[in-house]
Scaffold this active site. Structure first.
Site, PDB file in Angstrom:
ATOM      1  N   LYS A   1       0.827  -1.217   0.000  1.00  0.00           N
ATOM      2  CA  LYS A   1       0.000   0.000   0.000  1.00  0.00           C
ATOM      3  C   LYS A   1       0.853   1.255   0.000  1.00  0.00           C
ATOM      4  O   LYS A   1       0.439   2.271  -0.541  1.00  0.00           O
ATOM      5  CB  LYS A   1      -0.987  -0.003   1.163  1.00  0.00           C
ATOM      6  CG  LYS A   1      -2.061  -1.065   0.975  1.00  0.00           C
ATOM      7  CD  LYS A   1      -3.429  -0.625   1.393  1.00  0.00           C
ATOM      8  CE  LYS A   1      -4.445  -1.623   0.865  1.00  0.00           C
ATOM      9  NZ  LYS A   1      -5.779  -1.452   1.333  1.00  0.00           N
TER      10      LYS A   1
ATOM     11  N   LYS B   1      -4.025 -10.160  -6.304  1.00  0.00           N
ATOM     12  CA  LYS B   1      -5.364 -10.454  -5.771  1.00  0.00           C
ATOM     13  C   LYS B   1      -6.390  -9.457  -6.318  1.00  0.00           C
ATOM     14  O   LYS B   1      -6.049  -8.313  -6.631  1.00  0.00           O
ATOM     15  CB  LYS B   1      -5.361 -10.469  -4.234  1.00  0.00           C
ATOM     16  CG  LYS B   1      -5.421  -9.123  -3.581  1.00  0.00           C
ATOM     17  CD  LYS B   1      -5.917  -9.205  -2.131  1.00  0.00           C
ATOM     18  CE  LYS B   1      -6.143  -7.784  -1.625  1.00  0.00           C
ATOM     19  NZ  LYS B   1      -6.876  -7.640  -0.419  1.00  0.00           N
TER      20      LYS B   1
ATOM     21  N   LYS C   1     -10.836  -4.240  -4.463  1.00  0.00           N
ATOM     22  CA  LYS C   1     -11.843  -3.229  -4.781  1.00  0.00           C
ATOM     23  C   LYS C   1     -11.227  -1.867  -4.995  1.00  0.00           C
ATOM     24  O   LYS C   1     -11.869  -0.980  -5.530  1.00  0.00           O
ATOM     25  CB  LYS C   1     -12.924  -3.191  -3.699  1.00  0.00           C
ATOM     26  CG  LYS C   1     -12.465  -2.861  -2.300  1.00  0.00           C
ATOM     27  CD  LYS C   1     -13.687  -2.661  -1.425  1.00  0.00           C
ATOM     28  CE  LYS C   1     -13.732  -3.577  -0.230  1.00  0.00           C
ATOM     29  NZ  LYS C   1     -12.672  -3.328   0.753  1.00  0.00           N
TER      30      LYS C   1
HETATM   31  P1  ATP Z   1      -8.678  -2.998  -0.440  1.00  0.00           P
HETATM   32  O1  ATP Z   1      -8.753  -3.636  -1.784  1.00  0.00           O
HETATM   33  O2  ATP Z   1      -9.364  -1.680  -0.336  1.00  0.00           O
HETATM   34  O3  ATP Z   1      -7.340  -3.045   0.185  1.00  0.00           O
HETATM   35  P2  ATP Z   1      -9.654  -5.399   0.559  1.00  0.00           P
HETATM   36  O4  ATP Z   1     -10.832  -5.776  -0.248  1.00  0.00           O
HETATM   37  O5  ATP Z   1      -8.375  -6.083   0.349  1.00  0.00           O
HETATM   38  O6  ATP Z   1      -9.541  -3.852   0.487  1.00  0.00           O
HETATM   39  P3  ATP Z   1     -11.176  -5.635   3.000  1.00  0.00           P
HETATM   40  O7  ATP Z   1     -12.337  -4.952   2.477  1.00  0.00           O
HETATM   41  O8  ATP Z   1     -10.849  -5.176   4.349  1.00  0.00           O
HETATM   42  O9  ATP Z   1      -9.883  -5.511   2.110  1.00  0.00           O
HETATM   43  O10 ATP Z   1     -11.381  -7.195   2.974  1.00  0.00           O
HETATM   44  C1  ATP Z   1     -12.450  -7.835   3.598  1.00  0.00           C
HETATM   45  C2  ATP Z   1     -12.224  -9.308   3.527  1.00  0.00           C
HETATM   46  O11 ATP Z   1     -12.148  -9.766   2.174  1.00  0.00           O
HETATM   47  C3  ATP Z   1     -10.927  -9.767   4.189  1.00  0.00           C
HETATM   48  O12 ATP Z   1     -11.185 -10.923   4.950  1.00  0.00           O
HETATM   49  C4  ATP Z   1     -10.017 -10.087   3.043  1.00  0.00           C
HETATM   50  O13 ATP Z   1      -9.078 -11.080   3.379  1.00  0.00           O
HETATM   51  C5  ATP Z   1     -11.009 -10.601   2.016  1.00  0.00           C
HETATM   52  N1  ATP Z   1     -10.503 -10.430   0.652  1.00  0.00           N
HETATM   53  C6  ATP Z   1     -10.161  -9.272   0.057  1.00  0.00           C
HETATM   54  N2  ATP Z   1      -9.782  -9.475  -1.206  1.00  0.00           N
HETATM   55  C7  ATP Z   1      -9.867 -10.819  -1.427  1.00  0.00           C
HETATM   56  C8  ATP Z   1      -9.600 -11.664  -2.554  1.00  0.00           C
HETATM   57  N3  ATP Z   1      -9.182 -11.181  -3.684  1.00  0.00           N
HETATM   58  N4  ATP Z   1      -9.817 -12.984  -2.414  1.00  0.00           N
HETATM   59  C9  ATP Z   1     -10.265 -13.502  -1.255  1.00  0.00           C
HETATM   60  N5  ATP Z   1     -10.537 -12.761  -0.148  1.00  0.00           N
HETATM   61  C10 ATP Z   1     -10.338 -11.436  -0.229  1.00  0.00           C
END
Ligand code: ATP
Ligand code: LTN
Length: 337
Positions: free
Chosen positions: A119, A201, A204
């Site tokens: 990040k 990964k 969002k």
């Molecule tokens: P950002 O992309 O803004 O960093 P994020 O989507 O990675 O956000 P969170 O919104 O806090 O982070 O994630 C919520 C949950 O979704 C967490 O348990 C995270 O591990 C899971 N998660 C996020 N992205 C993935 C992915 N690509 N595959 C599986 N699980 C995910």
């Protein structure tokens, strides 16, 4: 003597940031498991708005996203009478415990966090101290509720390890105070990859919307995005090393249909990627359809959402404040009368 006391139910806690519209990755990697686990455990789920400001948010959009994520928690089927559903910033104990735990966390261990490294590269103009100590706030979220289990995607494993280290350290310096949490990482969907770069990964906050399916995308947008997903030139639907794009689609399809990889490979034997992608898209559309429908209903009733948040914060606070008081006593603070 026989112990007739009812066995204490284990507790789970997890949070999701309102940092954008949640993706299929969030849904398959985390949210879908939350609903299932909420049936067997005492559970608390929060919208992690404090975490989200480690990256700059536009206020009006941020406010909307917080409400949307709250509505989504209900739309995935969580029952706010059973699970505690709340907004993190409504429970001040999170920020208070985070400060205390900052003083029990070493600069060196935070510097090793891969999410911080990623990040700070992505937001080089705003490498703020909150981004650095993000895992400490996450530890506070978890430890306040004495959670036994934390359902997350695999990307959060390192943060869970730090939460465990912090809990153990505090318990050793003083006396047992915190439950040491275990991560719960689902067998499938733990890491859904970007549709455009399947070595990364799905996220969002990815600037390219074609790289993710958002849980609110319309069916035709989902179909378009999955059709343009990067694959390879082998033209064969089967799971294998180095076949990141196909593996990712197979994993998504498997999560949505319950079919295993062998069965998927057999079903698509001799068929091309076009046909496979169409099937994946349809499975995703059907998986998300009920979520989307319930989401629209909840978004149409903001008063109800605020009510859920208020009750959730009250219930969360009564657990969190108890832990915070215990911590403050052990550290030696003079507690207010
Ligand atoms: P950002 O992309 O803004 O960093 P994020 O989507 O990675 O956000 P969170 O919104 O806090 O982070 O994630 C919520 C949950 O979704 C967490 O348990 C995270 O591990 C899971 N998660 C996020 N992205 C993935 C992915 N690509 N595959 C599986 N699980 C995910
Ligand atoms: N950092 C997490 C979101 C999060 C979280 C938590 C997850 C904040 N606090 C507590 C589990 C438990 C992420 O998924 N990016």
């Amino acid at each position: 003597m026989e112990n007739n006391a009812p066995e204490k139910r284990k507790r789970i806690l997890s949070c999701i940031q309102p940092s954008g519209i949640p993706t299929l990755g969030n849904y398959l990697g985390a949210l879908k498991n939350w609903k299932t686990l909420s049936e067997d455990f005492d559970s608390a789920f929060a919208v992690a708005d404090l975490h989200a400001i480690t990256v700059r948010q536009e206020p009006a959009k941020f406010r909307k996203q917080i409400t949307e994520v709250l509505a989504l928690l209900l739309a995935i089927g969580l029952d706010p009478e059973k699970s505690i559903v709340f907004i993190q910033s409504h429970v001040p104990a999170h920020s208070q415990l985070a400060w205390i735990l900052n003083c029990y966390t070493q600069f060196g261990e935070m510097s090793r966090m891969t999410q911080f490294k990623d990040k700070s590269k992505a937001h080089a103009d705003n490498v703020n101290v909150g981004l650095f100590s993000y895992p400490v706030l996450m530890a506070a979220d978890i430890l306040l509720y004495q959670a036994d289990l934390v359902p997350v995607g695999i990307d959060q494993k390192q943060h869970l390890e730090i939460a465990r280290d912090i809990a153990n350290r505090f318990n050793t310096i003083y006396s047992p105070t915190f439950t040491v949490p275990e991560p719960y990482i689902g067998k499938q969907g733990a890491k859904v990859m970007s549709l455009q770069d399947p070595t990364k990964k799905m996220s969002k906050s990815d600037p390219n919307p074609k790289s993710y399916v958002s849980v609110f995308d319309t069916p035709d947008v989902i179909v378009k995005k999955i059709k343009s997903a990067v694959t390879d030139c082998e033209g064969k639907v089967c799971y294998g090393e180095g076949r990141d794009g196909v593996n990712n689609l197979m994993s998504i399809y498997s999560c949505c249909t319950g079919l295993d990889y062998d069965r998927i490979a057999a079903d698509f034997e001799g068929k091309g990627y076009g046909e496979f992608k169409a099937a994946v898209a349809e499975a995703v559309v059907e998986e998300l359809r009920p979520v989307r429908e319930r989401f629209d209903r909840y978004m149409g009733d903001k008063a109800y959402l605020l009510d859920v948040a208020a009750k959730g914060a009250q219930r969360a606070s009564s657990i969190a404040d108890r832990t915070l008081n215990k911590v403050m006593k052990k550290v030696g603070f003079v507690l207010p009368k």
